[in-house]
Scaffold this active site. Structure first.
Site, mmCIF file in Angstrom:
data_model
loop_
_atom_site.group_PDB
_atom_site.id
_atom_site.type_symbol
_atom_site.label_atom_id
_atom_site.label_comp_id
_atom_site.label_asym_id
_atom_site.label_seq_id
_atom_site.Cartn_x
_atom_site.Cartn_y
_atom_site.Cartn_z
ATOM 1 N N ASP A 1 42.237 35.127 32.062
ATOM 2 C CA ASP A 1 41.532 36.324 31.603
ATOM 3 C C ASP A 1 40.872 36.206 30.231
ATOM 4 O O ASP A 1 40.527 37.219 29.623
ATOM 5 C CB ASP A 1 42.477 37.529 31.599
ATOM 6 C CG ASP A 1 42.609 38.160 32.978
ATOM 7 O OD1 ASP A 1 41.633 38.128 33.737
ATOM 8 O OD2 ASP A 1 43.697 38.687 33.279
ATOM 9 N N ASP B 1 38.161 37.820 40.732
ATOM 10 C CA ASP B 1 37.973 38.293 39.354
ATOM 11 C C ASP B 1 37.548 37.159 38.410
ATOM 12 O O ASP B 1 36.887 37.387 37.390
ATOM 13 C CB ASP B 1 39.261 38.895 38.793
ATOM 14 C CG ASP B 1 40.035 39.765 39.758
ATOM 15 O OD1 ASP B 1 40.071 39.447 40.960
ATOM 16 O OD2 ASP B 1 40.651 40.750 39.298
#
Length: 312
Positions: A32, A91
């Site tokens: 992330d 993602d």
């Protein structure tokens, strides 16, 4: 928010938050880094041109690159666990902006190559023929073989988790911006058409949490998916023409009008200070169900800015 208002108090708060976020520049626990470091420091540098932010962005790209698995040509999203050997979630496309930007900014060219290789592996393995996306692909890290196609936040392994479709749409649109590879543009258009022409997309254009969710229409919406998709469509429209361009802009505008209405936009002093209501993080895990989410507000603000800058 500072960029759109010029409010010095908002800028001061943003700079305070940057100090809190900065230690994540060396984080390697998952993928992330793009969300954490480029959405924050990338925008901060773009808006302020403060040179102190650049080495932080470059360091974050190097940290993200440690999760690249050359034999499989993917960035591993999560660490090996009891469910997956080498999981890659859709993602992950969003983190590639950090890598490509740093390469273009004088950083190591391998970062751009990693972004391209990951995009190509995702293009090959993560999508169905109708341009819908699986949430999780589990890879053999040694040779890139696909072990399993599954979900973690979606309704089922074969369903189309709404925010995941948005991540794919935004990610391939962004990769076209950087690379001008027409395969990415074609793929982004395919994803957009899957979303916008899906029979389960509600009239207000804000998706249910999964396009194949049980109990539609009596199930939760995901405002974060709507905000994300609207922002992506507005950029995708920049690379298309004629009726196709108009189709993307019109749908994005409908999404923004819906999100700005009473159903989704909170009143001042309510909703914990968040702008949008009715997002869904991970319904199958009973996590963040029908709540405000920070990325809903982020992409809502980005979409509003894009609409004002490009189409007003």
């Amino acid at each position: 928010m500072y960029e759109q208002t010029g409010d010095s108090i908002i800028r001061k708060e943003a700079e305070r938050a940057l100090n809190v976020i900065e230690p994540n520049k060396t984080y390697t626990g998952n993928h992330d880094l793009g969300f954490m470091m480029y959405c924050s420091f990338g925008n901060a540098y773009r808006i302020t041109k403060n040179l102190a932010y650049k080495p932080i962005i470059h360091e974050a790209a190097a940290a993200l690159a440690t999760r690249y698995r050359p034999s499989a040509k993917i960035i591993q999203s999560w660490n090996t666990n009891q469910y997956f050997k080498c999981p890659v979630i859709i993602d992950n496309m969003m983190n590639l902006e950090l890598l490509y930007w740093v390469s273009n900014d004088g950083g190591d060219k391998k970062f751009r190559d990693i972004a391209i290789n990951h995009s190509n592996s995702t293009l090959k393995n993560q999508f169905r023929k109708d341009y819908s996306s699986y949430h999780v692909i589990d890879y053999n890290v040694n040779n890139g073989d696909v072990l399993r196609k599954a979900t973690w936040q979606g309704a089922s392994n074969c369903s189309s988790w709404s925010r995941g479709q948005g991540w794919g749409l935004y990610g391939f649109t962004m990769m076209y911006r950087f690379s001008r590879d027409k395969r990415y543009l074609k793929h982004a258009c395919g994803i957009a058409d899957f979303i916008l022409k899906h029979p389960n997309l509600p009239a207000d254009k804000i998706p249910f949490w999964d396009f194949d969710a049980p109990q539609i229409p009596h199930t939760k919406r995901d405002a974060s998916a709507g905000a994300l998709i609207a922002s992506a469509l507005l950029e995708l429209a920049q690379y298309t023409k004629g009726s196709q361009k108009d189709f993307y802009i019109d749908n994005a505008k409908q999404m923004l009008v819906s999100l700005s209405g009473e159903r989704y936009k909170a009143k001042v002093g309510e909703n914990g200070g968040f702008l949008l209501k009715h997002s869904t993080g991970a319904l199958p895990l009973n996590s963040e169900v029908d709540v405000p989410l920070i990325y809903a507000d982020y992409y809502f603000l980005e979409a509003l800015k894009r609409y004002k800058d490009w189409y007003l």
